[in-house]
Every structure is written in C-alpha cells, then in structure tokens.
Scaffold this active site. Structure first.
Site, PDB file in Angstrom:
ATOM      1  CE1 TYR A 103      38.603   4.706  31.994  1.00  0.00           C
ATOM      2  CE2 TYR A 103      36.944   3.100  32.651  1.00  0.00           C
ATOM      3  CZ  TYR A 103      38.264   3.497  32.579  1.00  0.00           C
ATOM      4  OH  TYR A 103      39.255   2.681  33.076  1.00  0.00           O
ATOM      5  N   GLY A 128      34.925  10.607  29.574  1.00  0.00           N
ATOM      6  CA  GLY A 128      33.974  11.008  30.606  1.00  0.00           C
ATOM      7  C   GLY A 128      32.940   9.915  30.815  1.00  0.00           C
ATOM      8  CB  VAL A 184      29.429   8.804  26.800  1.00  0.00           C
ATOM      9  CG1 VAL A 184      29.155   7.879  25.615  1.00  0.00           C
ATOM     10  CG2 VAL A 184      28.125   9.426  27.281  1.00  0.00           C
ATOM     11  CE  LYS A 196      19.152  19.862  25.239  1.00  0.00           C
ATOM     12  NZ  LYS A 196      19.539  18.490  24.939  1.00  0.00           N
ATOM     13  N   GLY A 223      38.073  11.783  24.781  1.00  0.00           N
ATOM     14  CA  GLY A 223      37.202  12.102  25.917  1.00  0.00           C
ATOM     15  C   GLY A 223      36.777  10.847  26.640  1.00  0.00           C
TER      16      GLY A 223
END
Ligand code: NAD
Length: 341
Positions: free
Chosen positions: A180, A176, A178, A78, A174
């Site tokens: 939706y 957003g 993903v 990361k 949520g």
C-alpha cells in the site's frame, strides 16, 4: 543437521528451550564477515522441527546475500521460534527469547518478521540490546516501500528507457504494509495503478484514495502491464506462471519470488527484466540496521536511494554478460561473502 549447515555454508546454529514459557527457538548465524548477523525472528507453527531448522538456515543465508549487497556492516542471520499450540504468556516467551539472544554476546541481532510484532521486540528488549524494530524504532515497511519505489524507477529506466513513471501501467499484487505504501508513491508519480489483494477492503481503499483500478487476484499476474510489482507472498514466479506473464519487468517487495533459480533464466529468455527481490526489498533491512546504529533519518533515506543505483549496476552487468540479473546478484553477493563468484 551438519549436512544442511555445510550445504548453506552456515557458520553457527544455536538452539534453546525453556519449559517454563514454552520457548523452543533456533538462531541460525550464516555469515559474520561484515559484522554481527542481523535478521528477523519468525514465530510460526511448523509441521516438525526439521522444517523449522530448514527455514531458519535458508532464511539466514538469504539475509547474508541481502546485507552484503545492501552495503551494511552486518552479516545474515535468522531466528525461528516454534509457535506452541497454546501459550499462557506470550510476553514471558519473548522475554525468554531475549535472554537467549543475550547469551550470544551480540553475534545475532533480531528484528520483526512473520508472526512477530514490535510489541514482541519490546519484550525481548527487556533482556538484551541486540534487538531492532521495537516500538520506539518503528515499522520498517514504509522504508522497504521507498526502496522498492527507487528500484522500480531504475527498472523502468533500464527496460523502457525512462524512469518517468507518469502513465506507466504498474500492477501491484498485495496491498499490505509495503504494497500500500508503494502504491501511494506510485500514485503520486502518476503511474496507472492496477491492484489486487485477497482483502477486498484494501483494494477498495486503493481505488478510492489512489484512483487505482482493481483486478481480481487470480488475474493480476496475467494482466498486461509495464511493471509487475509482487508485494504479497513468495514463490509466485514459477513454471506455471512464468509463461503467462504479460509485463516488461518484474520489480516488487515480496521475498523469494522465484520458485527456483531456473525461473530467472526463463524470465530473461522471455525478455522480462527481473529485479532481484533481495536487492530491491532491502530498504527495511537498511532501515533497521542504520536506525539501530543511531543514524538520523536523512542518512537512512540517502542510503535507501542507492538501491536504484545498485540495481542499475546489476542490470548493466547482466546485459553485458547476457545473464539474468538474479544470477548476477547472487554472483556479486558470493564474491563479497566468500571472495568468489
Ligand atoms: P503484509 O502481510 O502486510 O501484506 C501482504 C498483503 O498481500 C496482504 O494484504 C495479503 O492479503 C496480500 N496477498 C497475499 N497473497 C496475495 C495474492 N495472491 N494476491 C493478492 N494479494 C495477496 O506483508 P508486508 O509486510 O507488506 O510484506 C509483503 C512482502 O514483502 C512479503 O513477501 C514480505 O516478506 C516482503 N518484505 C517485507 C518487508 C517489510 O519491511 N515489511 C521487507 C522485505 C520484504
């Protein structure tokens, strides 16, 4: 710093700064047993450098577990870029980050994450080929949603005895990138959709386009449903909320849903089946890894559909061992990464 690295079993930590562009970046490489470390790049303001370091290390470790169970030839890594209070030229900052990645000779491959976009990846790509999720490669979110959908079917089969989602009450928190896309697939499958988002416009869209029923954000977790699909922020399953859930299973996209490992045991004790987040939401990682390798879409889709099978195996282990699926997933990942667990 070394204590933090040791505790997380981190392989390497790289730091770079570039006063000309304002770049201050950390790349944490957790484990490269299965291949080069792959993981997103965050671009966020942090209260101090130690918080940024801690975030990079914790997230890199999570990526190793996710990649190991996703069966891709990558390790976990990361990057964190500490967002300056002011930046003159964002493109130049990400180009400088691209030059930093290039110095690692392919041991770390970056991707979009919180605060970064495909346009930022395009800037990085001017200086290194060790970058995914560029504009040309596309947004991984729809693929994450496909994987979560496959995971919800597997979860319904394991907990409710059928993977037919017709009429099943699925509460999506949520809507957003993903959430939706997931809600769209659930609507096609005939699920009875309950939705919430902090943005009323997203909720309105789901009501009008998908026939979803709106639920106030603060009420979603306690709404009676078959499957709760958290697709907003992490940490939502905690000591306060776990006793209030009124669902048979939790299966959603959000990263780090459990506030602590013990919460998984509490879910288990309450008979709520929990889909380990880094297993069910691995579709985005699978997509960027395979797309970067040059795989065609049908091969990627085939790999994504295996997320359901992987969860089914984890649930079977969990049932046999009378343990939470989260504990089983961690043990499986540790066995793959370190030969233990
Ligand atoms: P996003 O920012 O596009 O969407 C998140 C949505 O959740 C927003 O619309 C926001 O308003 C809503 N939200 C936040 N808190 C809420 C709350 N308390 N109640 C209701 N709605 C709330 O993010 P995304 O890309 O869709 O990702 C969603 C989650 O999935 C994140 O946790 C992310 O880390 C995880 N994830 C995403 C991907 C990916 O491919 N995008 C891959 C793996 C994991």
């Amino acid at each position: 710093m070394f204590a933090m690295m040791e505790a997380a079993r981190l392989e390497a930590l790289h730091l770079a700064q570039d006063p000309a562009t304002g770049l201050k970046a950390i790349i944490a490489i957790h484990n490269t047993r299965f291949g080069p470390a792959l993981g997103g790049c965050r671009y966020l303001a942090y209260p101090d450098h130690v918080s940024a370091l801690r975030d990079a290390i914790r997230l890199a470790q999570g990526m190793s577990y996710k990649a190991a169970l996703a069966g891709i030839e990558h390790g976990g890594g990361k990057a964190v870029i500490i967002r300056p209070s002011h930046v003159d030229n964002r493109g130049a900052l990400f180009e400088a980050f691209g030059r930093f990645i290039e110095t690692l000779n392919g041991r770390y491959i970056t991707a979009v994450d919180s605060g970064t976009s495909s346009a930022d990846m395009d800037c990085i790509a001017q200086h290194t080929r060790h970058v995914t999720s560029t504009t040309a490669e596309g947004d991984p979110s729809p693929h994450t949603a496909m994987g979560v959908f496959a995971g919800i079917r597997a979860t319904a089969q394991a907990r409710l005895g059928s993977d037919d989602l017709e009429g099943l009450r699925v509460a999506v928190q949520g809507l957003g990138h993903v959430g939706y896309a997931l809600a769209e697939q659930l609507a096609v499958a005939g699920a009875d959709l309950l939705v919430s988002d902090l943005d009323p416009g997203r909720v309105q869209l789901a009501v009008e386009q998908l026939g979803a029923r709106p639920v106030a954000s603060e009420a979603l977790l306690t709404t009676p449903c078959d499957i709760l699909a958290p697709c907003g922020l992490g940490g939502i399953l905690n000591a306060e909320t776990v006793g209030q859930l009124r669902c048979a299973a939790v299966a959603g996209a959000a990263n780090n849903q459990l506030a602590s490992a013990e919460i998984a045991d509490e879910l288990e004790a309450r008979g709520i089946l929990y889909a380990p987040d880094y297993v069910i939401n691995s579709g985005g990682l699978i997509y960027v890894a395979l797309r970067h390798r040059g795989d065609a879409l049908p091969a990627i889709t085939a790999h994504l559909s295996r997320i359901g099978l992987r969860l089914t195996e984890i649930y079977a282990h969990a049932q046999a061992d009378k343990r939470s699926p989260a504990r089983v997933a961690d043990a499986l990942a540790e066995r793959l990464l370190y030969g233990e667990g």
